[in-house]
Design a protein around this motif. Structure first.
Motif, mmCIF file in Angstrom:
data_model
loop_
_atom_site.group_PDB
_atom_site.id
_atom_site.type_symbol
_atom_site.label_atom_id
_atom_site.label_comp_id
_atom_site.label_asym_id
_atom_site.label_seq_id
_atom_site.Cartn_x
_atom_site.Cartn_y
_atom_site.Cartn_z
ATOM 1 N N SER A 173 0.264 -2.103 11.087
ATOM 2 C CA SER A 173 1.389 -2.936 10.630
ATOM 3 C C SER A 173 2.124 -3.537 11.816
ATOM 4 O O SER A 173 2.518 -4.708 11.789
ATOM 5 N N VAL A 241 4.833 -10.694 3.776
ATOM 6 C CA VAL A 241 4.304 -9.343 3.935
ATOM 7 C C VAL A 241 4.329 -8.649 2.586
ATOM 8 O O VAL A 241 5.380 -8.549 1.945
ATOM 9 N N THR A 242 3.177 -8.198 2.132
ATOM 10 C CA THR A 242 3.098 -7.457 0.880
ATOM 11 C C THR A 242 2.405 -6.127 1.130
ATOM 12 O O THR A 242 1.674 -5.958 2.102
ATOM 13 N N GLY A 243 2.630 -5.195 0.254
ATOM 14 C CA GLY A 243 2.003 -3.876 0.375
ATOM 15 C C GLY A 243 1.440 -3.429 -0.958
ATOM 16 O O GLY A 243 0.780 -4.195 -1.656
ATOM 17 N N GLY A 244 1.760 -2.204 -1.317
ATOM 18 C CA GLY A 244 1.228 -1.650 -2.554
ATOM 19 C C GLY A 244 1.711 -2.350 -3.797
ATOM 20 O O GLY A 244 1.121 -2.196 -4.867
ATOM 21 N N GLU A 245 2.785 -3.155 -3.664
ATOM 22 C CA GLU A 245 3.335 -3.837 -4.841
ATOM 23 C C GLU A 245 2.577 -5.105 -5.211
ATOM 24 O O GLU A 245 2.815 -5.709 -6.263
ATOM 25 N N ASP A 278 -0.621 -5.523 3.568
ATOM 26 C CA ASP A 278 -0.576 -4.215 4.208
ATOM 27 C C ASP A 278 -1.024 -3.129 3.230
ATOM 28 O O ASP A 278 -0.861 -3.262 2.017
ATOM 29 N N ASP A 279 -1.581 -2.063 3.777
ATOM 30 C CA ASP A 279 -1.961 -0.892 2.973
ATOM 31 C C ASP A 279 -2.922 -1.280 1.840
ATOM 32 O O ASP A 279 -2.790 -0.817 0.705
ATOM 33 N N ARG A 282 -4.063 0.443 -1.874
ATOM 34 C CA ARG A 282 -3.012 1.187 -2.563
ATOM 35 C C ARG A 282 -2.400 0.387 -3.709
ATOM 36 O O ARG A 282 -1.473 0.853 -4.363
ATOM 37 N N GLN A 283 -2.891 -0.819 -3.941
ATOM 38 C CA GLN A 283 -2.370 -1.651 -5.025
ATOM 39 C C GLN A 283 -2.960 -1.223 -6.369
ATOM 40 O O GLN A 283 -3.984 -0.524 -6.423
ATOM 41 N N SER A 324 -4.849 -5.170 6.045
ATOM 42 C CA SER A 324 -4.725 -3.925 6.797
ATOM 43 C C SER A 324 -4.979 -2.767 5.844
ATOM 44 O O SER A 324 -4.381 -2.703 4.760
ATOM 45 N N THR A 325 -5.871 -1.865 6.224
ATOM 46 C CA THR A 325 -6.216 -0.759 5.328
ATOM 47 C C THR A 325 -6.543 0.505 6.112
ATOM 48 O O THR A 325 -6.983 0.446 7.268
#
Length: 436
Positions: A173, A241-245, A278-279, A282-283, A324-325
């Motif tokens: 990240s 920037v986004t992640g698990g959401e 990101d991540d 996890r989504q 990114s994972t």
């Protein structure tokens, strides 16, 4: 070549109503809705609200006056004795309400999609010439192996997709954010775009960081406001920037059925900049589904969106996508998906030498004195128990734990083998069965 020396061509200020690329009916209705919703009377205020030159705004007002939609108030502007006030006539109010019933959009005039597409080409992220020095400076707060910059540099300069993978806690990240910081130039982002009579809001203050501009000098021969089309905002290159959401629905236009307005999708807001996922893994959506959604954009530099009517249309896709994972790519993608991700870069944990560099830097920043017996205890007793698996997050975690213990115990900041043990117990949990 220095990026700062590459000037992005500004969108030209329209000199006539025809230069806007919009129909007179659309411009008239936006003018009426804006005056109605914002209760505006004077040309200068109206021009600022609809992001148009004052002369063209006056042309629109005059057009509406010939249609008996606007009438003069007979009052003069308090700060400009020569500026006449205007208001909506009863017919104008009726037309404004009718237009609002079709769409609640008001404010800045939109930019036609074709004009926006041409501007995207002029300021493409693929035009950036990023140097090793610039990338190194943006990553200056990180301890990275030189070979990693060898991989990151060409990946960023290409403007193509990047997949960073590896164990958690090793700075994926932070590296993504460093890449974002390295893109130091600015571009023009439309407040809204128009396609097929529909208006899509693009500029988002949460995503877009507007650049500071010099205020207009009333005595100046040339105003700042005439230097480029004010339907655009001069911004830093955007970063989403986004992640698990992240959900697939966020990659489509967001339609508000009550206001009957459209908001741009996340990747449309990121045009000309960086989209960081990101991540990944996890989504709610499977990673394969997310990448499948980007197959056409990544290959053809265009995206396909749809209106509520079902009509589909193309928009430019000019975005550096960074995935990114913590998973190995083979676990979450098939071969076809991996082929479409142009650069695959593994981010490993530091070796012992770099771990100690990070540890020393963190300790200095947090005013924690280093202690040789404590470090020997950490390296000889603790890390062998986890096969010497060093990670970039661990120095910060351990030192923050020691600081918290010292403050609780009411003792000066210090590092001892005993405090290392107490901090270590919070970083790794023992496998055990809890009785219920």
């Amino acid at each position: 070549m220095n990026m700062e020396n590459i000037a992005v061509t500004a969108p030209r200020t329209p000199r006539g109503l025809d230069d806007t690329g919009l129909s007179s009916v659309m411009m008239r209705d936006i003018l009426l809705k804006t005056m109605f919703r914002k209760n505006l009377e004077y040309n200068t205020d109206i021009a600022a609200a609809i992001a148009m030159p004052i002369a063209l705004t006056q042309e629109l007002i005059d057009l509406c006056r010939t249609q008996n939609l606007i009438e003069a108030t007979g009052t003069l502007h308090a700060n400009s004795g020569s500026e006449m006030g205007f208001k909506l006539s009863e017919a104008g109010k009726s037309r404004a309400l009718d237009a609002l019933s079709q769409s609640e959009y008001y404010g800045a005039m939109p930019v036609p999609l074709d004009a926006y597409r041409a501007q995207v080409e002029r300021q493409s992220i693929r035009n950036i010439a990023l140097t090793r020095q610039q990338l190194t400076q943006s990553m200056g707060h990180l301890i990275l192996p030189p070979t990693l910059l060898d991989q990151l540099g060409p990946a960023v300069t290409s403007g193509r997709s990047i997949l960073m993978y590896g164990p958690p806690g090793n700075g994926k990240s932070s590296i993504s954010n460093g890449i974002r910081d390295a893109l130091g130039d600015r571009i023009y982002v439309p407040r809204a775009i128009e396609y097929s009579g529909q208006i899509i809001s693009v500029y988002d203050p949460i995503v877009h960081n507007a650049a500071e501009e010099l205020a207009d000098d009333p005595t100046a021969l040339r105003r700042n406001s005439t230097r480029f089309d004010r339907r655009y905002v001069f911004c830093e290159r955007p970063t989403v920037v986004t992640g698990g959401e992240l959900k697939l629905s966020m990659l489509d236009l967001n339609y508000n059925p009550t206001a009957r307005t459209y908001q741009a999708s996340l990747q449309l807001k990121a045009t000309g900049g960086v989209f960081i996922v990101d991540d990944l893994g996890r989504q709610e959506e499977p990673p394969q589904s997310l990448v499948n959604r980007w197959i056409v954009p990544l290959e053809e530099n265009k995206d396909i969106l749809a209106l509520q009517s079902g009509e589909k249309f193309e928009v430019p896709f000019d975005t550096l996508v960074i995935f990114s994972t913590n998973f190995h790519p083979n676990e979450i993608f098939d071969g076809a998906a991996l082929r479409r991700i142009f650069f695959k870069i593994k981010i490993d944990g530091p070796d012992q030498q770099n771990f100690l560099k990070i540890f020393a830097l963190v300790a200095k920043k947090k005013k924690m004195p280093l202690n040789e017996p404590a470090l020997v205890h950490l390296l000889k007793r603790k890390y062998p128990a986890i096969d010497n698996n060093f990670a970039n997050y661990q120095p910060v975690f351990l030192i923050d734990q020691i600081i918290a213990i010292c403050e609780f115990e009411g003792i000066p900041y210090q590092m001892t083998p005993e405090l290392i043990d107490r901090a270590w117990d919070n970083m790794f949990l023992k496998d055990e069965t809890i009785a219920r």
